[in-house]
Design an enzyme around this catalytic site. Sequence first.
Site, short mmCIF file in Angstrom:
data_model
loop_
_atom_site.label_atom_id
_atom_site.label_comp_id
_atom_site.label_asym_id
_atom_site.label_seq_id
_atom_site.Cartn_x
_atom_site.Cartn_y
_atom_site.Cartn_z
N SER A 256 0.92 -1.23 -0.10
CA SER A 256 -0.65 0.11 0.01
C SER A 256 0.76 1.43 -0.27
CB SER A 256 -1.24 0.07 1.47
OG SER A 256 -0.53 0.55 2.33
N LYS A 257 -0.14 2.38 0.38
CA LYS A 257 0.81 3.78 -0.51
C LYS A 257 2.21 4.31 0.61
CE LYS A 257 -3.46 3.11 -1.55
NZ LYS A 257 -3.68 2.30 -0.53
N ARG A 258 1.75 3.15 2.05
CA ARG A 258 2.29 3.57 3.04
C ARG A 258 4.15 2.91 2.49
NH1 ARG A 258 2.67 -0.31 6.42
NH2 ARG A 258 0.69 -1.66 6.24
N HIS A 259 3.45 1.48 1.81
CA HIS A 259 5.59 1.28 0.87
C HIS A 259 5.90 2.51 0.47
CE1 HIS A 259 4.51 -2.17 3.32
NE2 HIS A 259 2.98 -2.68 2.72
N GLY A 260 5.90 3.23 -0.14
CA GLY A 260 5.87 3.88 -0.80
C GLY A 260 5.44 3.48 -2.42
#
Length: 487
Positions: A256-260
């Site tokens: 998801s977004k928080r992984h980059g």
Amino acid sequence: MVKEMVRVRFAPSPTGHLHVGGARTALFNYLYAQHAAGKFILRIEDTDMERSTKESEEKLIESLLWMGISWDEGPDIGGPYGPYRQSERKFTYRQMAEQLLEEGKAYEVFAYPEEIKKLHDALMAMGKAPHYTEEMFKEFDTPERRRAFKEKGLTPAVFFKMPRKEYAFIDLVKGEVVFKEGSLGDFAIMRSNGLPIYNFAVVIDDISMEITHVIRGDDHLSNTLKQLALYEAFGIVPPKFAHVSMILGPDGKKLSKRHGATSVEEFRDKGFLPEAFINYLVLLGWSHPEGKEIMSIDEMIREFSIERLHSSPAVFDVTKARWMNGVYIRQVNLERVTELAIPYIVEKGYMTEEQAKANIKWLRKAVDSVRKSVETIEEIPEKLEVYFKGPEIIELPVKTEEEKQVVLVLKKIREHLEELDVWDHKAVVDIVKNAVKEIKPDRKLFYQTFRKVLTGMDEGPELVEILFLLGKNKVTDRIDRAVGNLC
RNA sequence: GCCCCCAUCGUCUAGCGGUCUAGGACACUGGCCUUUCAAGCCGGCGGCAGGGGUUCAAAUCCCCUUGGGGGCGCCA
């Protein structure tokens, strides 16, 4: 017997950017269709009016095209099984729902969405499975409620009577999958606003578009149960299913977004080459029969098979993706790399677009001198810095004999360079070599100092490249700045 | 709570009962090449989650445990 034509589809919902997981699913479908000489269909699943947007659909198409994926039928190009947007197929869904209603395989529900939500939460809170039955909805069906629905222009929601029995199917990548009896209750197929629910729409669409193989993400595996029951209700043999495992972040959670970076767009903007991107992607859950890793899309098509799809989830490794992109940057033709790098160079302020065009030959050589030290196009400008920014004023040490000699060589080179009429690669190199041969300084010390004098840095492209690309004025100027007022 | 899926080096994977003292790639690391960095080349480190079976033989088949993921919505 004639083998039936393979028809596969990629069916994203236009609610955001194309995610790498979706991108990989699209790729697999495309490769399979190409390999089997079948058809690849793009279908837009936009029954969720609130979240779907036209812009998302356009971006989706743009991302797919960037990856080198094209389709035989789709909302933009049409085709014999259209329309390819669920929002344009409302009539069909209604009709099919009516059919189930008539056959007693579904029933109408007069509850409001919030009421059903409440029911759902209450069941969950009691620690029970949130399974609906026809009984539960009876209380909502009152004359008043029917009148209210009419006044508000609502149609009753339609729920499918889930048969309480075991379902099983052969998944092309997971093998036999069995859903025990009672794993699911009745479920909605039509909303009160008249639009279909996903699981219903997919089945109708896949039937009417004559889809033969459904290659999709693992997250849809549970949905297959609902769909199987629906196919059964319609008396139609379901397509073959192949559920590909998820792509995870480094922490093992769904990417998801928080992984980059997670959208195709982001990878493009960061300076990934599409062929490198899909090459990395195809290796997530699939492998070449001979273990090859670097391969063209044509080779992927040639070798692709569902049998070689891996069943366990894969962690997206940006480091390897970048490495692979670097491989392609080194291998792809120079004109293209340069062309792709120009916007980034302009952005950095080193050149205007006009200047880049006017000096394209020079630029290409410059790009060529740095391409093996980058992994993305985005990194090219910073490596090009040596050609655009001169060194800070540096003071050369002249204490030891060796250091003095180095300065001597520099001066000699500067003199000869000044006399040079044609800035020829070989001539420049000769001047340097001859000066070194003549004065015999400590070679290592000399070259390192020379590099420092020219670029202000200890690392960078090959020195002869720098010399040649910098040009006479810059070279003599930079030597002057360092040596000018020395002995 | 219920259902489904998954499990080989840190990561991506090969392996589909004997050819496995488990192969490759990235990362890490040692060396070579080199005026530097990088690239390239050569080498090293490192893994079958655990426990039971089945079998002459198991990384490969079965069961359990553990761990991870997904789903159970008038979202897709």
